[in-house]
Write a protein that holds these residues in place. Structure first.
Motif, PDB file in Angstrom:
ATOM      1  N   MET A   7     -14.414 137.186  53.022  1.00 45.51           N
ATOM      2  CA  MET A   7     -14.976 136.915  54.355  1.00 45.51           C
ATOM      3  C   MET A   7     -14.121 137.608  55.409  1.00 45.51           C
ATOM      4  O   MET A   7     -12.900 137.485  55.415  1.00 45.51           O
ATOM      5  N   SER A   8     -14.757 138.343  56.318  1.00 45.93           N
ATOM      6  CA  SER A   8     -14.014 139.075  57.339  1.00 45.93           C
ATOM      7  C   SER A   8     -13.524 138.138  58.427  1.00 45.93           C
ATOM      8  O   SER A   8     -13.955 136.987  58.539  1.00 45.93           O
ATOM      9  N   ALA A   9     -12.603 138.647  59.251  1.00 49.65           N
ATOM     10  CA  ALA A   9     -12.047 137.835  60.342  1.00 49.65           C
ATOM     11  C   ALA A   9     -13.138 137.387  61.299  1.00 49.65           C
ATOM     12  O   ALA A   9     -13.097 136.275  61.837  1.00 49.65           O
ATOM     13  N   SER A  10     -14.129 138.237  61.537  1.00 55.03           N
ATOM     14  CA  SER A  10     -15.212 137.856  62.451  1.00 55.03           C
ATOM     15  C   SER A  10     -16.139 136.844  61.801  1.00 55.03           C
ATOM     16  O   SER A  10     -16.600 135.896  62.442  1.00 55.03           O
ATOM     17  N   ASP A  11     -16.413 137.001  60.502  1.00 55.47           N
ATOM     18  CA  ASP A  11     -17.307 136.071  59.810  1.00 55.47           C
ATOM     19  C   ASP A  11     -16.738 134.660  59.768  1.00 55.47           C
ATOM     20  O   ASP A  11     -17.481 133.676  59.865  1.00 55.47           O
ATOM     21  N   ILE A  12     -15.428 134.537  59.612  1.00 58.37           N
ATOM     22  CA  ILE A  12     -14.820 133.216  59.469  1.00 58.37           C
ATOM     23  C   ILE A  12     -14.842 132.433  60.776  1.00 58.37           C
ATOM     24  O   ILE A  12     -14.559 131.237  60.789  1.00 58.37           O
ATOM     25  N   ARG A  13     -15.210 133.093  61.853  1.00 57.81           N
ATOM     26  CA  ARG A  13     -15.345 132.389  63.128  1.00 57.81           C
ATOM     27  C   ARG A  13     -16.807 132.170  63.523  1.00 57.81           C
ATOM     28  O   ARG A  13     -17.082 131.640  64.589  1.00 57.81           O
ATOM     29  N   ARG A  14     -17.728 132.587  62.667  1.00 53.01           N
ATOM     30  CA  ARG A  14     -19.146 132.384  62.959  1.00 53.01           C
ATOM     31  C   ARG A  14     -19.520 130.909  62.789  1.00 53.01           C
ATOM     32  O   ARG A  14     -18.938 130.182  61.980  1.00 53.01           O
ATOM     33  N   LEU A  15     -20.501 130.470  63.566  1.00 51.86           N
ATOM     34  CA  LEU A  15     -20.967 129.087  63.526  1.00 51.86           C
ATOM     35  C   LEU A  15     -22.453 129.012  63.216  1.00 51.86           C
ATOM     36  O   LEU A  15     -23.134 128.066  63.627  1.00 51.86           O
ATOM     37  N   ASP A  16     -22.962 129.985  62.502  1.00 55.66           N
ATOM     38  CA  ASP A  16     -24.389 130.021  62.179  1.00 55.66           C
ATOM     39  C   ASP A  16     -24.794 128.758  61.413  1.00 55.66           C
ATOM     40  O   ASP A  16     -24.113 128.327  60.477  1.00 55.66           O
ATOM     41  N   GLY A  17     -25.907 128.171  61.842  1.00 56.77           N
ATOM     42  CA  GLY A  17     -26.410 126.983  61.187  1.00 56.77           C
ATOM     43  C   GLY A  17     -25.731 125.696  61.613  1.00 56.77           C
ATOM     44  O   GLY A  17     -26.072 124.612  61.123  1.00 56.77           O
ATOM     45  N   ARG A  18     -24.775 125.785  62.527  1.00 55.65           N
ATOM     46  CA  ARG A  18     -24.053 124.596  62.995  1.00 55.65           C
ATOM     47  C   ARG A  18     -24.659 124.102  64.311  1.00 55.65           C
ATOM     48  O   ARG A  18     -25.226 124.875  65.089  1.00 55.65           O
ATOM     49  N   VAL A  19     -24.525 122.805  64.554  1.00 53.86           N
ATOM     50  CA  VAL A  19     -25.070 122.179  65.758  1.00 53.86           C
ATOM     51  C   VAL A  19     -23.924 121.549  66.543  1.00 53.86           C
ATOM     52  O   VAL A  19     -23.110 120.809  65.975  1.00 53.86           O
ATOM     53  N   ALA A  20     -23.876 121.835  67.828  1.00 48.08           N
ATOM     54  CA  ALA A  20     -22.781 121.352  68.676  1.00 48.08           C
ATOM     55  C   ALA A  20     -23.312 120.579  69.872  1.00 48.08           C
ATOM     56  O   ALA A  20     -24.342 120.930  70.454  1.00 48.08           O
ATOM     57  N   LEU A  21     -22.589 119.541  70.248  1.00 45.76           N
ATOM     58  CA  LEU A  21     -22.831 118.784  71.477  1.00 45.76           C
ATOM     59  C   LEU A  21     -21.646 119.009  72.397  1.00 45.76           C
ATOM     60  O   LEU A  21     -20.497 118.794  71.993  1.00 45.76           O
ATOM     61  N   VAL A  22     -21.908 119.455  73.632  1.00 52.16           N
ATOM     62  CA  VAL A  22     -20.847 119.727  74.601  1.00 52.16           C
ATOM     63  C   VAL A  22     -21.091 118.871  75.837  1.00 52.16           C
ATOM     64  O   VAL A  22     -22.119 119.016  76.510  1.00 52.16           O
ATOM     65  N   THR A  23     -20.163 117.980  76.149  1.00 52.86           N
ATOM     66  CA  THR A  23     -20.302 117.186  77.365  1.00 52.86           C
ATOM     67  C   THR A  23     -19.674 117.933  78.539  1.00 52.86           C
ATOM     68  O   THR A  23     -18.745 118.715  78.371  1.00 52.86           O
ATOM     69  N   GLY A  24     -20.216 117.679  79.727  1.00 53.16           N
ATOM     70  CA  GLY A  24     -19.701 118.347  80.922  1.00 53.16           C
ATOM     71  C   GLY A  24     -19.900 119.846  80.855  1.00 53.16           C
ATOM     72  O   GLY A  24     -19.049 120.608  81.316  1.00 53.16           O
ATOM     73  N   GLY A  25     -21.031 120.267  80.313  1.00 51.62           N
ATOM     74  CA  GLY A  25     -21.272 121.699  80.098  1.00 51.62           C
ATOM     75  C   GLY A  25     -22.012 122.389  81.219  1.00 51.62           C
ATOM     76  O   GLY A  25     -22.498 123.507  81.034  1.00 51.62           O
ATOM     77  N   GLY A  26     -22.096 121.758  82.396  1.00 48.73           N
ATOM     78  CA  GLY A  26     -22.884 122.331  83.478  1.00 48.73           C
ATOM     79  C   GLY A  26     -22.177 123.383  84.301  1.00 48.73           C
ATOM     80  O   GLY A  26     -22.821 124.110  85.065  1.00 48.73           O
ATOM     81  N   ARG A  27     -20.858 123.507  84.172  1.00 54.49           N
ATOM     82  CA  ARG A  27     -20.128 124.515  84.931  1.00 54.49           C
ATOM     83  C   ARG A  27     -18.720 124.661  84.360  1.00 54.49           C
ATOM     84  O   ARG A  27     -18.280 123.875  83.515  1.00 54.49           O
ATOM     85  N   GLY A  28     -17.998 125.636  84.864  1.00 57.00           N
ATOM     86  CA  GLY A  28     -16.587 125.797  84.539  1.00 57.00           C
ATOM     87  C   GLY A  28     -16.296 125.867  83.060  1.00 57.00           C
ATOM     88  O   GLY A  28     -16.963 126.569  82.297  1.00 57.00           O
ATOM     89  N   ILE A  29     -15.295 125.119  82.628  1.00 56.84           N
ATOM     90  CA  ILE A  29     -14.851 125.148  81.233  1.00 56.84           C
ATOM     91  C   ILE A  29     -15.975 124.740  80.289  1.00 56.84           C
ATOM     92  O   ILE A  29     -16.193 125.373  79.251  1.00 56.84           O
ATOM     93  N   GLY A  30     -16.697 123.676  80.630  1.00 53.53           N
ATOM     94  CA  GLY A  30     -17.772 123.208  79.747  1.00 53.53           C
ATOM     95  C   GLY A  30     -18.861 124.241  79.546  1.00 53.53           C
ATOM     96  O   GLY A  30     -19.356 124.433  78.428  1.00 53.53           O
ATOM     97  N   ALA A  31     -19.258 124.908  80.624  1.00 56.95           N
ATOM     98  CA  ALA A  31     -20.280 125.953  80.510  1.00 56.95           C
ATOM     99  C   ALA A  31     -19.782 127.088  79.628  1.00 56.95           C
ATOM    100  O   ALA A  31     -20.525 127.618  78.790  1.00 56.95           O
ATOM    101  N   ALA A  32     -18.509 127.471  79.804  1.00 58.35           N
ATOM    102  CA  ALA A  32     -17.947 128.546  78.989  1.00 58.35           C
ATOM    103  C   ALA A  32     -17.914 128.159  77.519  1.00 58.35           C
ATOM    104  O   ALA A  32     -18.212 128.977  76.632  1.00 58.35           O
ATOM    105  N   ILE A  33     -17.566 126.900  77.221  1.00 59.06           N
ATOM    106  CA  ILE A  33     -17.559 126.439  75.834  1.00 59.06           C
ATOM    107  C   ILE A  33     -18.950 126.524  75.234  1.00 59.06           C
ATOM    108  O   ILE A  33     -19.142 127.026  74.114  1.00 59.06           O
TER     109      ILE A  33
END
Length: 270
Positions: free
Chosen positions: A1-27
């Motif tokens: 697995m390449s360095a880029s592949d090991i950081r992929r999140l394909d097929g994963r589901v994430a919940l981000v709170t406070g994602g409307g601006r700033g750090i949260g939006a960037a995440i």
């Protein structure tokens, strides 16, 4: 697995709170660009939806919902909505926070309760609600609980920050304890401690003169950007960090390193 592949999140589901601006939006943006489906839970619905629309415009997966994370029922609803949308939940990122500047002698019960509820109690509520899904995520590479902590509280302090500092010190305690309890379920628990990060309007760092003065005391000579925190979160969410748990990464440009603010121009001895 390449360095880029090991950081992929394909097929994963994430919940981000406070994602409307700033750090949260960037995440939210960085996780989506790595292949994750992202639910943005934000107190201000239109702001969260605006970030989600921008992500979808890139051909990526994102939805948004209005959520006051300082209430247990709404934290639980955010988890339920994420699972209803995509049928799974692999990554929980609790980023939402409030920072009420007030002197210690004037802190009232309402301020203290709200700060602890949003910043610290929500860690418990979100993790408890997400646990069945995070355990199931073990078959897909392991579950992740990530929290935006701070250098304020765990490492440094400043006048007027007692409620915020106490809540963030508590966050780091939560990270370590939860990591121990959940390790056998293939769930890692980690955090990022931001230093001075340039934020969108409304913060003390929005004033260019003040921001420049603060930057002059940071060893790297600049404020951080929200993406700096997002990239650290991405790493911790990825398979590359599978063997890291109960830890926080300090992302502060070295601001907590100097013993004195005079590190650039030390006072003359004698």
């Amino acid at each position: 697995m390449s360095a880029s592949d090991i950081r992929r999140l394909d097929g994963r589901v994430a919940l981000v709170t406070g994602g409307g601006r700033g750090i949260g939006a960037a995440i939210a943006q960085v996780l989506a660009r790595a292949g994750a489906c992202v639910m943005i839970a934000n107190r201000t619905g239109p702001a969260g939806e605006g970030v989600a629309e921008g992500i979808r415009a890139e051909g990526l997966q994102a939805q948004a919902m209005e959520c006051d994370i300082g209430q247990r029922a709404q934290a639980e609803a955010a988890v339920a909505a994420t699972v209803a949308q995509w049928g799974a939940l692999d990554i929980v990122v609790h980023n939402a926070a409030i920072n009420p500047w007030c002197e210690l002698e004037s802190v009232d019960d309402a301020t203290l309760e709200q700060t602890l509820a949003v910043n610290l109690k929500a860690c418990f509520w979100l993790t408890q609600a997400a646990l069945p899904h995070l355990r199931a995520a073990g078959k897909r590479g392991g579950g992740r609980v990530l929290v935006t902590s701070s250098v304020t509280g765990p490492r440094v302090a400043m006048p007027g920050s007692a409620p915020y500092a106490a809540s963030k010190a508590g966050v780091n305690g939560f990270i370590r304890s939860a990591a121990l309890e959940l390790a056998s379920d293939a769930i890692t628990v980690n955090g990022v401690e931001p230093g001075y990060i340039a934020k969108q309007g409304g913060s003390l760092l929005s004033d260019p003169e003040r921001a420049a003065r603060i930057a002059s005391f940071i060893p790297v000579g600049a404020l951080g950007e929200p993406q700096d925190i997002a990239h650290a979160m991405h790493f911790l969410a990825s398979p590359a960090a599978r063997y890291i748990t109960g830890q926080t990464i300090v992302v502060d440009g070295g601001s907590t390193l100097p013993e004195s603010p005079f590190f650039n121009h030390p006072p003359t001895p004698g």
